[in-house]
Design a protein around this motif. Structure first.
Motif, PDB file in Angstrom:
ATOM      1  N   GLN A 201       0.831  -1.198   0.000  1.00 25.64           N
ATOM      2  CA  GLN A 201       0.000   0.000   0.000  1.00 25.64           C
ATOM      3  C   GLN A 201       0.869   1.252   0.000  1.00 25.64           C
ATOM      4  O   GLN A 201       2.071   1.203   0.262  1.00 25.64           O
ATOM      5  CB  GLN A 201      -0.887   0.033   1.262  1.00 25.64           C
ATOM      6  N   ASN A 202       0.240   2.362  -0.286  1.00 27.11           N
ATOM      7  CA  ASN A 202       0.843   3.662  -0.017  1.00 27.11           C
ATOM      8  C   ASN A 202       0.323   4.102   1.345  1.00 27.11           C
ATOM      9  O   ASN A 202      -0.606   4.902   1.456  1.00 27.11           O
ATOM     10  CB  ASN A 202       0.458   4.671  -1.107  1.00 27.11           C
TER      11      ASN A 202
ATOM     12  N   GLN B 110       4.352  -2.398  -6.347  1.00 26.65           N
ATOM     13  CA  GLN B 110       5.031  -1.199  -6.834  1.00 26.65           C
ATOM     14  C   GLN B 110       6.275  -0.880  -6.012  1.00 26.65           C
ATOM     15  O   GLN B 110       7.312  -0.505  -6.579  1.00 26.65           O
ATOM     16  CB  GLN B 110       4.072  -0.015  -6.804  1.00 26.65           C
ATOM     17  N   TRP B 111       6.198  -1.017  -4.682  1.00 27.22           N
ATOM     18  CA  TRP B 111       7.353  -0.697  -3.846  1.00 27.22           C
ATOM     19  C   TRP B 111       8.518  -1.666  -4.081  1.00 27.22           C
ATOM     20  O   TRP B 111       9.686  -1.263  -4.021  1.00 27.22           O
ATOM     21  CB  TRP B 111       6.968  -0.720  -2.368  1.00 27.22           C
TER      22      TRP B 111
ATOM     23  N   LEU C 284      -1.253  -0.512  -3.783  1.00 28.09           N
ATOM     24  CA  LEU C 284      -0.297  -0.348  -4.878  1.00 28.09           C
ATOM     25  C   LEU C 284       0.241  -1.670  -5.417  1.00 28.09           C
ATOM     26  O   LEU C 284       0.956  -1.679  -6.419  1.00 28.09           O
ATOM     27  CB  LEU C 284       0.888   0.512  -4.428  1.00 28.09           C
TER      28      LEU C 284
ATOM     29  N   GLU D  98      -4.118   3.640   0.057  1.00 32.29           N
ATOM     30  CA  GLU D  98      -4.234   3.214  -1.344  1.00 32.29           C
ATOM     31  C   GLU D  98      -3.456   1.929  -1.589  1.00 32.29           C
ATOM     32  O   GLU D  98      -2.326   1.765  -1.126  1.00 32.29           O
ATOM     33  CB  GLU D  98      -3.691   4.320  -2.253  1.00 32.29           C
TER      34      GLU D  98
END
Length: 318
Positions: free
Chosen positions: A59-60, A76-77, A73, A71
């Motif tokens: 998440q963000n 992505q990280w 994600l 949010e």
């Protein structure tokens, strides 16, 4: 009654008998299980419940919104970390320090335990063990402070090497000496404490084996090689497997205390990077993603080393 129904009834009765015996054993040893309760509660509260926080790696994460409102994600990280230009340097520093720990620090308690086991005077052995255990209880901050006093520009070791070699060695600021300083501090601080497990394993060695070997003319080194080491081999393998689980753990507190602008090229490891991103930069999701990757790699290392141990004929961890 059919064979299938008869088998089902037998299984049901076996389960009831097992539960009855289990309940009887628990009631019989209830006070021993009560001693187990604090440890169980500790692991549930501080080890297992926090695993729920792993979800922020995907998440963000925003503390104000919480996990439910942040949010999503996905990966992505994780992809962002491998796009980071210096990730290979962090990984390289981590692996080099971990391998040095494995090669130099891991055998140190074994060697020291074998040396203590050869001492004939029980009184001096106990006194020496007490002094060897003391460094474990000294804070790493104190250890680093002592190191800086001894190896700093005004330290006694700095002065001795300057007089002997005719040149100054920047122990605290040189990238070439940084890893050796970290390994040396770890060996000094934890080697004595690490002998406890191996000394306990050595107490199970049958003394009659030593007597028989002496009758056959075996010297001290042969007795050590053919009796003592095989007797504690399973313990060594077990500790090695557990050590593999922490291969990527280098200890951010220790490294941060020893780091400075001159040795930064070698002091930046994954643990330090996680600390910087998570606590200093506030990138909680990013730091959690890196920590999760480390945990996955550690699990793979433990399982793989355990399978290798089984293949070599050892009992392993499980």
């Amino acid at each position: 009654m059919s064979d299938k129904a008869h088998a089902h009834k037998s299984i049901h009765e076996a389960r009831k008998e097992y539960l009855r015996r289990l309940t009887a054993d628990i009631l019989r040893d209830k006070w021993l299980y009560m001693l187990l309760l604090p440890g169980f509660v500790y692991f549930v509260i501080f080890k297992y419940l926090p695993m729920w926080g792993i979800i922020i790696s995907f998440q963000n994460y925003v503390p104000y919104s919480g996990i439910a409102g942040s949010e999503w994600l996905g990966l992505q990280w994780f992809a962002y970390f491998f796009q980071f230009p210096s990730w290979t340097r962090y990984l390289k520093n981590t692996l080099l320090l971990s391998f040095m720990n494995l090669i130099f620090y891991f055998p140190a308690p074994i060697i020291l335990a074998l040396m203590l086991n050869e001492m004939r005077s029980l009184r001096y052995k106990k006194i020496l063990q007490t002094f060897l255990y003391v460094p474990h209880f000294i804070s790493i901050v104190i250890v680093v402070s002592i190191t800086m006093i001894l190896f700093g520009p005004t330290g006694i070791i700095f002065k001795i090497t300057e007089n002997l070699l005719g040149t100054q060695i920047n122990y605290l600021g040189s990238p070439a000496t940084f890893r050796w300083m970290i390994i040396g501090q770890s060996i000094w601080k934890e080697t004595g404490w690490g002998t406890i497990i191996f000394l306990a394993a050595l107490t199970n060695v049958d003394t009659q084996l030593y007597e028989a070997a002496m009758v056959d003319g075996a010297g001290r080194m042969r007795r050590l090689w053919h009796i003592t080491l095989p007797a504690i081999r399973s313990t060594i393998v077990l500790m090695l497997i557990l050590r593999m689980g922490s291969m990527l753990d280098t200890g951010h507190d220790h490294l941060i205390l020893m780091a400075n602008s001159l040795n930064r090229s070698t002091s930046q490891t994954l643990d330090v990077f996680v600390y910087q991103q998570g606590l200093q930069e506030g990138q909680f999701s990013y730091a959690s993603a890196i920590g999760l990757m480390k945990s996955v790699v550690s699990i793979i290392l433990v399982v793989s080393s355990n399978k290798i141990a089984h293949a070599l004929g050892e009992s392993g961890l499980y």
